[in-house]
Design an enzyme around this catalytic site. Structure first.
Site, PDB file in Angstrom:
ATOM      1  N   ASN A   1      -4.020  23.571   8.251  1.00  0.00           N
ATOM      2  CA  ASN A   1      -4.404  22.219   7.873  1.00  0.00           C
ATOM      3  C   ASN A   1      -5.504  21.745   8.808  1.00  0.00           C
ATOM      4  O   ASN A   1      -5.297  21.638  10.008  1.00  0.00           O
ATOM      5  CB  ASN A   1      -3.202  21.277   7.954  1.00  0.00           C
ATOM      6  CG  ASN A   1      -3.563  19.878   7.544  1.00  0.00           C
ATOM      7  OD1 ASN A   1      -4.276  19.681   6.568  1.00  0.00           O
ATOM      8  ND2 ASN A   1      -3.110  18.903   8.299  1.00  0.00           N
ATOM      9  N   GLU A   2      -6.673  21.502   8.233  1.00  0.00           N
ATOM     10  CA  GLU A   2      -7.799  20.996   9.008  1.00  0.00           C
ATOM     11  C   GLU A   2      -8.066  21.833  10.251  1.00  0.00           C
ATOM     12  O   GLU A   2      -8.210  21.333  11.358  1.00  0.00           O
ATOM     13  CB  GLU A   2      -7.581  19.524   9.371  1.00  0.00           C
ATOM     14  CG  GLU A   2      -7.487  18.646   8.142  1.00  0.00           C
ATOM     15  CD  GLU A   2      -7.380  17.173   8.476  1.00  0.00           C
ATOM     16  OE1 GLU A   2      -7.574  16.792   9.646  1.00  0.00           O
ATOM     17  OE2 GLU A   2      -7.121  16.400   7.554  1.00  0.00           O
TER      18      GLU A   2
END
Length: 124
Positions: A55-56
């Site tokens: 995630n990111e």
């Protein structure tokens, strides 16, 4: 952001596998996580089939090393899973597992919201 130490990668991969088993495991067929889900009030599986790895992400070198480990483990327990690669690759896209030969199904480019792009190199 900070990353988990490399020596804890196996624990993270097992956590991901356990989460997939909790979501999709058989409540009566001997899967401990499916049975646990049933004791919490949901006997039928969720039948989740899309899973994003990461995630990111900002450190694509670490991501590129860990992505195949997560992907193989998730596919081992849910062979039909659609896996979404995550990250901020910008240009050039160095480290993007979808564009550097790894199997991935979708790519969450993090630059367009909301959007999940087909992993073009995986479709050719």
């Amino acid at each position: 952001g900070k990353y988990m130490p490399e020596n804890e990668t196996a624990t993270l991969v097992q956590d991901a596998v356990d989460a997939v088993r909790f979501a999709n495991g058989n409540a009566t067929g001997g899967d401990a996580y499916g049975e646990l889900r049933a004791t919490m009030g949901r006997a039928e599986p969720f039948n989740l089939m899309h899973f994003e790895i990461g995630n990111e992400e900002k450190n694509m070198t670490i991501y590129a090393q860990r992505d195949p480990l997560f992907a193989a483990a998730i596919r081992a327990v849910e062979p039909g899973a659609t896996l979404v690669a995550s990250g901020r690759w910008g240009w050039p896209v160095k480290g993007n597992p979808c564009l550097e030969g790894a199997r991935c199904d979708l790519w969450d480019g993090e630059r367009c919201a909301p959007c999940v792009l087909p992993a073009l190199s995986c479709r050719i």
